[in-house]
Design a protein around this motif. Structure first.
Motif, PDB file in Angstrom:
ATOM      1  N   ARG A 101       0.828  -1.202   0.000  1.00 50.88           N
ATOM      2  CA  ARG A 101       0.000   0.000   0.000  1.00 50.88           C
ATOM      3  C   ARG A 101       0.867   1.258   0.000  1.00 50.88           C
ATOM      4  N   ILE A 102       1.901   1.261   0.845  1.00 48.33           N
ATOM      5  CA  ILE A 102       2.817   2.413   0.896  1.00 48.33           C
ATOM      6  C   ILE A 102       3.415   2.643  -0.491  1.00 48.33           C
ATOM      7  N   ALA A 103       3.811   1.544  -1.132  1.00 45.53           N
ATOM      8  CA  ALA A 103       4.427   1.635  -2.458  1.00 45.53           C
ATOM      9  C   ALA A 103       3.438   2.168  -3.496  1.00 45.53           C
ATOM     10  N   GLU A 104       2.182   1.726  -3.419  1.00 45.86           N
ATOM     11  CA  GLU A 104       1.160   2.202  -4.369  1.00 45.86           C
ATOM     12  C   GLU A 104       0.968   3.710  -4.251  1.00 45.86           C
ATOM     13  N   VAL A 105       0.871   4.184  -3.021  1.00 44.74           N
ATOM     14  CA  VAL A 105       0.655   5.623  -2.798  1.00 44.74           C
ATOM     15  C   VAL A 105       1.851   6.419  -3.315  1.00 44.74           C
ATOM     16  N   LEU A 106       3.058   5.874  -3.111  1.00 41.01           N
ATOM     17  CA  LEU A 106       4.261   6.543  -3.628  1.00 41.01           C
ATOM     18  C   LEU A 106       4.160   6.741  -5.139  1.00 41.01           C
ATOM     19  N   THR A 107       3.659   5.739  -5.826  1.00 39.81           N
ATOM     20  CA  THR A 107       3.526   5.834  -7.285  1.00 39.81           C
ATOM     21  C   THR A 107       2.648   7.006  -7.693  1.00 39.81           C
ATOM     22  N   VAL A 108       1.508   7.130  -7.051  1.00 45.77           N
ATOM     23  CA  VAL A 108       0.579   8.213  -7.420  1.00 45.77           C
ATOM     24  C   VAL A 108       1.222   9.577  -7.159  1.00 45.77           C
ATOM     25  N   PHE A 109       1.857   9.733  -6.012  1.00 41.10           N
ATOM     26  CA  PHE A 109       2.493  11.024  -5.704  1.00 41.10           C
ATOM     27  C   PHE A 109       3.650  11.314  -6.674  1.00 41.10           C
ATOM     28  N   ALA A 110       4.428  10.270  -6.979  1.00 39.86           N
ATOM     29  CA  ALA A 110       5.576  10.475  -7.869  1.00 39.86           C
ATOM     30  C   ALA A 110       5.111  10.892  -9.267  1.00 39.86           C
ATOM     31  N   LEU A 111       4.037  10.269  -9.752  1.00 44.28           N
ATOM     32  CA  LEU A 111       3.501  10.668 -11.063  1.00 44.28           C
ATOM     33  C   LEU A 111       3.011  12.111 -11.029  1.00 44.28           C
ATOM     34  N   GLY A 112       2.381  12.474  -9.934  1.00 42.35           N
ATOM     35  CA  GLY A 112       1.934  13.858  -9.784  1.00 42.35           C
ATOM     36  C   GLY A 112       3.092  14.837  -9.827  1.00 42.35           C
ATOM     37  N   MET A 113       4.180  14.479  -9.165  1.00 45.22           N
ATOM     38  CA  MET A 113       5.350  15.371  -9.151  1.00 45.22           C
ATOM     39  C   MET A 113       6.053  15.410 -10.513  1.00 45.22           C
ATOM     40  N   ALA A 114       5.998  14.297 -11.233  1.00 45.05           N
ATOM     41  CA  ALA A 114       6.542  14.295 -12.604  1.00 45.05           C
ATOM     42  C   ALA A 114       5.779  15.309 -13.447  1.00 45.05           C
ATOM     43  N   ALA A 115       4.458  15.260 -13.360  1.00 42.08           N
ATOM     44  CA  ALA A 115       3.632  16.208 -14.110  1.00 42.08           C
ATOM     45  C   ALA A 115       3.907  17.636 -13.655  1.00 42.08           C
ATOM     46  N   ALA A 116       4.064  17.839 -12.345  1.00 43.96           N
ATOM     47  CA  ALA A 116       4.326  19.180 -11.816  1.00 43.96           C
ATOM     48  C   ALA A 116       5.621  19.748 -12.383  1.00 43.96           C
ATOM     49  N   ASN A 117       6.655  18.892 -12.461  1.00 40.39           N
ATOM     50  CA  ASN A 117       7.934  19.383 -12.985  1.00 40.39           C
ATOM     51  C   ASN A 117       7.859  19.748 -14.466  1.00 40.39           C
ATOM     52  N   ILE A 118       7.002  19.056 -15.197  1.00 38.97           N
ATOM     53  CA  ILE A 118       6.756  19.454 -16.595  1.00 38.97           C
ATOM     54  C   ILE A 118       6.147  20.855 -16.631  1.00 38.97           C
ATOM     55  N   VAL A 119       5.164  21.073 -15.756  1.00 40.97           N
ATOM     56  CA  VAL A 119       4.501  22.385 -15.717  1.00 40.97           C
ATOM     57  C   VAL A 119       5.509  23.465 -15.312  1.00 40.97           C
ATOM     58  N   PHE A 120       6.392  23.148 -14.342  1.00 45.82           N
ATOM     59  CA  PHE A 120       7.419  24.120 -13.936  1.00 45.82           C
ATOM     60  C   PHE A 120       8.278  24.528 -15.131  1.00 45.82           C
ATOM     61  N   SER A 121       8.504  23.563 -16.035  1.00 39.77           N
ATOM     62  CA  SER A 121       9.446  23.784 -17.132  1.00 39.77           C
ATOM     63  C   SER A 121       8.819  24.496 -18.325  1.00 39.77           C
ATOM     64  N   LEU A 122       7.519  24.697 -18.279  1.00 36.91           N
ATOM     65  CA  LEU A 122       6.863  25.335 -19.419  1.00 36.91           C
ATOM     66  C   LEU A 122       7.047  26.857 -19.372  1.00 36.91           C
ATOM     67  N   GLY A 123       7.368  27.413 -20.517  1.00 34.95           N
ATOM     68  CA  GLY A 123       7.468  28.865 -20.601  1.00 34.95           C
ATOM     69  C   GLY A 123       6.115  29.538 -20.472  1.00 34.95           C
ATOM     70  N   ARG A 124       5.079  28.884 -20.979  1.00 32.74           N
ATOM     71  CA  ARG A 124       3.713  29.404 -20.874  1.00 32.74           C
ATOM     72  C   ARG A 124       2.815  28.331 -20.266  1.00 32.74           C
ATOM     73  N   PRO A 125       2.959  28.077 -18.968  1.00 39.55           N
ATOM     74  CA  PRO A 125       2.160  27.010 -18.346  1.00 39.55           C
ATOM     75  C   PRO A 125       0.661  27.302 -18.349  1.00 39.55           C
ATOM     76  N   ASP A 126       0.302  28.567 -18.552  1.00 39.01           N
ATOM     77  CA  ASP A 126      -1.126  28.886 -18.629  1.00 39.01           C
ATOM     78  C   ASP A 126      -1.765  28.231 -19.849  1.00 39.01           C
ATOM     79  N   ARG A 127      -0.940  27.832 -20.788  1.00 37.28           N
ATOM     80  CA  ARG A 127      -1.469  27.184 -21.999  1.00 37.28           C
ATOM     81  C   ARG A 127      -1.416  25.660 -21.929  1.00 37.28           C
ATOM     82  N   ILE A 128      -1.245  25.144 -20.730  1.00 34.20           N
ATOM     83  CA  ILE A 128      -1.012  23.696 -20.628  1.00 34.20           C
ATOM     84  C   ILE A 128      -2.169  22.876 -21.194  1.00 34.20           C
ATOM     85  N   PHE A 129      -3.379  23.382 -21.071  1.00 25.28           N
ATOM     86  CA  PHE A 129      -4.508  22.591 -21.570  1.00 25.28           C
ATOM     87  C   PHE A 129      -4.483  22.478 -23.093  1.00 25.28           C
ATOM     88  N   ASN A 130      -3.725  23.371 -23.730  1.00 28.30           N
ATOM     89  CA  ASN A 130      -3.581  23.254 -25.188  1.00 28.30           C
ATOM     90  C   ASN A 130      -2.953  21.922 -25.586  1.00 28.30           C
TER      91      ASN A 130
END
Lengths: 508, 70
Positions: A101-130
């Motif tokens: 269970r601990i490992a499963e929860v880690l996966t979800v959080f890690a995927l969330g942080m992967a996505a967050a770092n992509i957003v951090f790296s965007l020059g225009r993150p306001d356009r992410i839904f594009n």
């Protein structure tokens, strides 16, 4: 219930909140606030203005740096968690069930942080839904569009897997769970019927198979293809990028799983439920993965130096002059030395040292991934990129460090919060925990493992006792008579899609 | 120079990456015990999570727009 899992102690964190837990919440919360401040500063100041990241046609530097390195790192870490849990399900490796269970929860959080770092790296993150709007057009040719699809798929499968695996447990334990979290439990129990258990087990087995199959297709496939398919950067291009990145990813994943499992084990005094043998096994797997990572580095260096094409030769020689490269290799070598030594001399095994070593491994892999990202961009070899990326220097500044370190803190904050919502160790026969009279359910004094001072004898720092907190009210919405089978209610009962309470089909 | 092979996205995603998902859903539907209601709930969860993620992205973009323009 498994004889070595004490359900009462697994459930206690859901009701008892200690000062230590609040302290962690405050510390992680403040750090998360700092992340937010740094990100707002970057958003309002502009990516290029406040970071050392450049862009096409600018006076040097690289457009991708620490953020994208951290993205790849988090994606890799995400595989360790759910893969361990899936392996327990598919291959019946029961000894790892307490950490699933601990490992499963880690996966979800890690995927969330992967996505967050992509957003951090965007020059225009306001356009992410594009990226979503344009996806039907970009999926034909863009590895980035493939990446969005596969990460979303992996996250959806992981969330579905966790939700389905929780349903029986949450249903049986509902009277014991915090009443104010009712809406969350209602979502988990949508349309629940006790009779579904056998089918849910079959469904989660297939989910686990799909998740395991997706591991090489994501960390060993789509993510490396973001880089490996682009011939313009010699440091990226190559068919070995996939296997190499997969091994690195699994290495950092295993290191993270060890750190998180050890943290829970220490904080809640679960040494008897999460036995040392589990961590010993994980350390052996980590040793093999670290060795495999070093093996791939040797491949990279040898092929990059021995009569390599000129541009690859330059990039490899440059890499060998960087202190950061040797820091990463040194970290991996030192870690492997300790891990291998504990195999030969088991008495040298120490969980605190293992946690430190795992931290060194995880940081070394992050270091190596960032170097991989940057080196390719520093040395474009094919026009037009040779004109777009003039030579320059790159070193992350305080904003980038704040956001990446902040993403690690957010995972910690997530664990602190989620440990108050769901049991962090699977309770296979949760129904047994609602057989006893309710008057004793939240009475920590009745539990034999609670010391006179309210602390847990087994050494837990966050477990506390019921004496520390108010008695939790039982969810008044649950009024089902509890039977003695431990199953809770009659087979015909269904949890309503629109109600917290369990109602019979006849009532419908 | 253009490469026809660069337009292989549909094959990569729907012909390779999604194979485990096809097998999984087939296993759900045709494997025992037969219980299409629970399979429907599982697929519903998957669709629900997908929608939540997409809505979350849209909200994130909107929130960033507000922050930037404050």
């Amino acid at each position: 219930m498994s004889p070595d899992i004490d359900g009462e102690r697994v459930l206690r964190p859901l009701h008892n909140t200690t000062k230590g837990h609040f302290a962690l919440l405050v510390v992680f919360g403040l750090a998360a606030l700092w992340l937010l401040v740094a990100w707002v500063y970057q958003l309002r100041g502009g990516m290029m203005t406040v970071t050392n990241l450049g862009d096409w046609g600018t006076a040097g530097g690289v457009p991708w740096g620490l953020y994208i390195g951290a993205f790849v790192w988090w994606i890799g870490i995400a595989h360790g968690g759910i893969a361990i849990s899936a392996a327990v399900t598919v291959f019946k490796i029961e000894r790892f069930r307490p950490i699933a269970r601990i490992a499963e929860v880690l996966t979800v959080f890690a995927l969330g942080m992967a996505a967050a770092n992509i957003v951090f790296s965007l020059g225009r993150p306001d356009r992410i839904f594009n990226t979503i709007v344009q996806w039907p057009l970009t999926v034909y040719h863009s590895p980035l569009a493939w990446d969005i699809a596969v990460i979303t798929l992996y996250l959806v499968l992981s969330l579905t897997y966790i939700t389905l695996s929780l349903r029986d447990e949450i249903y049986a334990l509902r009277p014991r769970l915090p009443w104010w979290l009712g809406p969350i439990y209602s979502v988990i129990l949508l349309g629940y019927r006790p009779a579904e258990s056998e089918k849910v087990e079959q469904i989660t087995w297939w989910l686990a198979v799909a998740i395991l199959a997706l591991v090489p297709l994501l960390s060993g496939g789509v993510v490396p293809w973001l880089f490996g398919l682009i011939a313009a950067q010699p440091g990226w291009f190559g068919a070995a990028a996939g296997p190499s990145m997969l091994v690195e990813s699994l290495t950092s994943a295993m290191a993270f799983v060890i750190i998180v499992v050890a943290a829970f084990r220490y904080a809640y005094g679960w040494e008897d439920m999460i036995e040392e043998a589990i961590l010993v096994d994980l350390s052996k797997v980590l040793a093999l993965l670290v060795l495999a990572t070093i093996w791939f580095v040797i491949h990279d260096v040898l092929t990059g130096l021995y009569l390599a094409p000129a541009h690859i030769d330059v990039i490899t020689e440059t890499m060998l002059t960087l202190p950061f490269f040797w820091l990463a290799i040194g970290g991996l070598l030192v870690s492997f030395t300790y891990l291998a030594a504990t195999v030969l001399r088991p008495d040298w095994f120490s969980i605190p040292v293992l946690v430190v070593v795992s931290g060194v491994v995880a940081i070394s892999i992050l270091n190596k991934k960032v170097m991989f990202i940057v080196e390719g961009l520093m040395h474009p070899s094919v026009p037009p990129l040779t004109n777009l990326y003039p030579a320059g220097e790159y070193f992350p500044n305080w904003v980038e460090w704040s956001l990446v370190l902040g993403s690690i803190v957010l995972v910690g904050l997530g664990f602190v919060i989620v440990s108050k919502i769901i049991p962090m160790i699977e309770l296979e026969d949760a129904g047994e925990l609602v057989d006893e009279p309710r008057s004793s359910r939240t009475d920590g004094d009745s539990s034999p493992d609670v010391a006179a001072d309210g602390g847990v004898l087994s050494g837990g720092k966050l477990n506390g006792s019921a004496a520390d907190t108010e008695r939790q009210p039982v969810n008044s919405a649950i009024s089902d008579p509890v039977d003695t089978t431990g199953r809770g209610v009659a087979e015909s009962d269904t949890v309503g899609l629109d109600s917290d309470s369990a109602t019979t089909e006849e009532d419908r | 120079m253009t490469h026809a092979i660069t337009n292989i996205g549909l094959i990569v995603i729907f012909g390779i990456v999604m194979i485990p998902v096809y097998l999984m859903v087939a296993g759900w539907l045709f494997g025992g015990p037969r219980d299409f209601r629970t399979v429907g709930i599982s697929i519903g969860y998957m669709l629900g999570f997908t929608v939540v993620i997409l809505i979350g992205l849209a909200i994130t973009g909107a929130a960033i727009t507000i922050i930037v323009n404050l």
